[in-house]
Design an enzyme around this catalytic site. Structure first.
Site, mmCIF file in Angstrom:
data_model
loop_
_atom_site.group_PDB
_atom_site.id
_atom_site.type_symbol
_atom_site.label_atom_id
_atom_site.label_comp_id
_atom_site.label_asym_id
_atom_site.label_seq_id
_atom_site.Cartn_x
_atom_site.Cartn_y
_atom_site.Cartn_z
ATOM 1 N N HIS A 271 0.809 -1.219 0.000
ATOM 2 C CA HIS A 271 0.000 0.000 0.000
ATOM 3 C C HIS A 271 0.844 1.273 0.000
ATOM 4 O O HIS A 271 0.328 2.361 -0.246
ATOM 5 C CB HIS A 271 -0.984 -0.007 1.177
ATOM 6 N N ASP A 304 0.316 -7.716 1.457
ATOM 7 C CA ASP A 304 0.714 -6.318 1.658
ATOM 8 C C ASP A 304 2.234 -6.173 1.652
ATOM 9 O O ASP A 304 2.821 -5.478 2.486
ATOM 10 C CB ASP A 304 0.139 -5.740 2.950
ATOM 11 N N SER A 387 4.814 2.794 7.570
ATOM 12 C CA SER A 387 4.541 1.624 6.742
ATOM 13 C C SER A 387 5.761 1.194 5.933
ATOM 14 O O SER A 387 6.397 2.016 5.266
ATOM 15 C CB SER A 387 3.404 1.915 5.760
#
Length: 543
Positions: A271, A304, A387
């Site tokens: 993402h 992910d 992230s």
């Protein structure tokens, strides 16, 4: 952040089914609205992905002629999104109380001023009454929150104020006067003592004027920090941690990654790079400020995980971070997180491993499933922008990729923030996925070949009780079929791990590789049974 479709062939498990039902395997990507996506570990727990999105990408309109019938979901579709809890109110930004001192009484100039009960009330910046010990209520939620402008009621301890916030006549003026008088006497006595000590001549001498500073200056000796200290580990790891800027046509975002090998590959979250996946721009910035363009090598939406590669790799900067063994992590082990929370590059925080094997289903605010992980939980402070960054152990080895947090932020204008509940993809799984992406550019998923029943409310993951839009609940000849599983069976254990929901089942399946043999415990007609299943394979994310 939005996510894009990855290439790959579709198997029987990828056939579409009705809403609330699905097959085990990766789910379709969903376009994000730009705000921090919401993730869930169970239908009742809302989490947030950690990319720092800057712009929203509008949802695509339905195509002309498209059927209005509910489309099926898959076994890795997200559980129902629970309403976000309202953000906890903070009183830390309240102004300090201003004490309005009463005027001195007539007569003796050294006497404390007389005061009435009304005069002893402490006032806030806007003239509102506040508790004498400070604005607001004690942290932890004791008492009631402060009244808003024009509202009756004032916070305080029991008995401090009346039901409508009006002061109770407690006649505290006498106490205030006594304290002031005592303070004055003490001050005069101190002055007299100072004058006496100042000299033998009998004249007053300012005792403070003869004092010298008692501060101590530290020496210039350099502080040596051990290589295995937090400072030593951070100093060694920071040059290999990068900040990733992804720019697409309608959205952009900031995340983190780290040097995976000497060939210029960077490991991060899917993402993080998704906005630049289709013709966008990726920029990778090192800790020394140097920046390089990069390209996507491969993305695995279900895991992910993504791998990108520097277009012109600088050989002198490609120092891979050592990879640890996430299977050997223990609850209580020390952790170090490095990333760029809210764009603050090179931020280092510490904590411990709070839990292992925490099933987390992540998705965007539309409720569309994006990924599953059997995560490492940590209380190291991580926030949007972390992230893709590394979660290190006390030896400086990577044990996970920081990916999501739980946040109590609510409302459309709220932003997620750390409350000590962070989740990282175990590095053993992430590295295996990265190797597949580097070799072929396509992720590989383990499957069992069943459709799940999302409407099932009991413990475990139930296989659909019958076909859905022509798709069998158990794929004929598939792994589950060969193991003897049937429609309506409820899977309660996979390997050594209890299964309490469909997301937990998918998270657990994806910790294995295709071809692995795994024991399965299930319930059929109220009776518990066991079997062994050989996991199947699917290549690519679902189109």
């Amino acid at each position: 952040m939005s996510t894009e479709h990855a290439s790959g062939s579709a198997g029987p498990e990828e056939e579409r089914s009705s809403d609330g039902q699905g097959a085990v395997g990766p789910a379709p990507d969903a376009a994000s609205a730009g705000a921090a996506p919401v993730v869930e570990s169970a239908p009742t727990v809302a989490l947030t992905k950690l990319s720092d999105a800057e712009a929203a990408e509008p949802s695509a309109p339905a195509a002309a002629g498209e059927s209005d019938a509910p489309a099926p979901t898959y076994l890795d579709a997200p559980p129902p999104t629970a309403p976000a809890a309202p953000a906890a109110q903070s009183y830390l930004d309240a102004p300090p109380p201003v004490v309005q001192a009463p005027p001195p009484a007539a007569g003796n100039p050294y006497a404390a001023p007389a005061a009435s009960a009304e005069q002893t009330t402490v006032l806030g910046a806007e003239g509102q009454q506040h508790h004498p010990f400070g604005a607001g209520q004690p942290l932890g939620g004791w008492g009631a929150p402060p009244a808003g402008p024009g509202e009756p009621g004032v916070p305080g301890y029991p008995g401090e104020f009346g039901a409508q916030g009006s002061p109770q006549p407690r006649k505290r003026g006498g106490l205030v006067a006594l304290i002031a008088a005592v303070a004055l006497v003490a001050g005069l006595a101190g002055g007299a003592i100072g004058a006496t000590v100042g000299g033998n001549s009998g004249s007053f001498t300012n005792s403070g004027a003869s004092h010298t500073s008692t501060t101590i200056q530290a020496g210039d000796k350099t502080i040596d920090r051990a290589p295995n200290s937090i400072a030593g580990i951070a100093a060694k790891a920071l040059p290999s941690v990068v900040t990733i800027k992804a720019q697409g046509s309608q959205e952009s975002g900031t995340g983190t990654g780290f040097v995976y090998d000497t060939e210029g590959h960077i490991l991060t979250n899917n993402h993080v790079v998704a906005p630049a996946a289709n013709g966008g721009k990726l920029t990778v910035k090192f800790s020394d400020g140097s920046a390089y363009t990069a390209s996507v090598v491969g993305r695995a939406q279900g895991y992910d995980v993504a791998v990108i590669r520097l277009d012109n790799p600088p050989k002198d900067k490609l120092v891979p971070l050592p990879l640890g063994d996430s299977d050997k992590v223990a609850v209580g082990d020390a952790t170090i997180a490095i990333g760029a929370p809210y764009g603050l590059e090179g931020t280092v925080t510490t904590g411990i491993v709070s839990a292992k094997d925490r099933p987390v289903a992540s998705g965007d605010e539309t409720g569309a499933q994006s990924s599953y992980m059997n995560a490492l939980q940590t209380d190291a402070s991580i926030n949007p922008g972390n992230s893709g960054g590394p979660l290190l152990n006390s030896a400086g080895a990577v044990i996970g990729i920081n990916s999501a947090i739980q946040s109590n932020t609510g409302g459309s204008g709220g932003r997620a923030g750390s409350i000590g509940l962070g989740f990282a993809i175990p590095i053993n799984q992430a590295s295996r996925v990265a190797q597949d992406l580097i070799k072929t550019g396509t992720p590989v998923y383990a499957i069992i070949g069943v459709l799940r029943n999302d409407d099932y409310k009991g413990d475990g993951a139930q296989i659909q009780t019958g076909p859905v839009q022509g798709t069998p609940a158990v794929t004929p000849g598939g792994p589950a079929d060969q193991a003897g599983l049937k429609a309506g069976d409820v899977i309660t254990k996979l390997g050594d791990h209890p299964i309490d929901s469909s997301p937990t089942l998918v998270s657990e399946i994806w910790t294995y590789k295709p071809g692995d043999k795994v024991s399965v415990e299930y319930i059929r007609d109220g009776k518990t049974a066991k079997t062994t299943i050989t996991l199947g394979e699917r290549k690519g994310d679902t189109p």
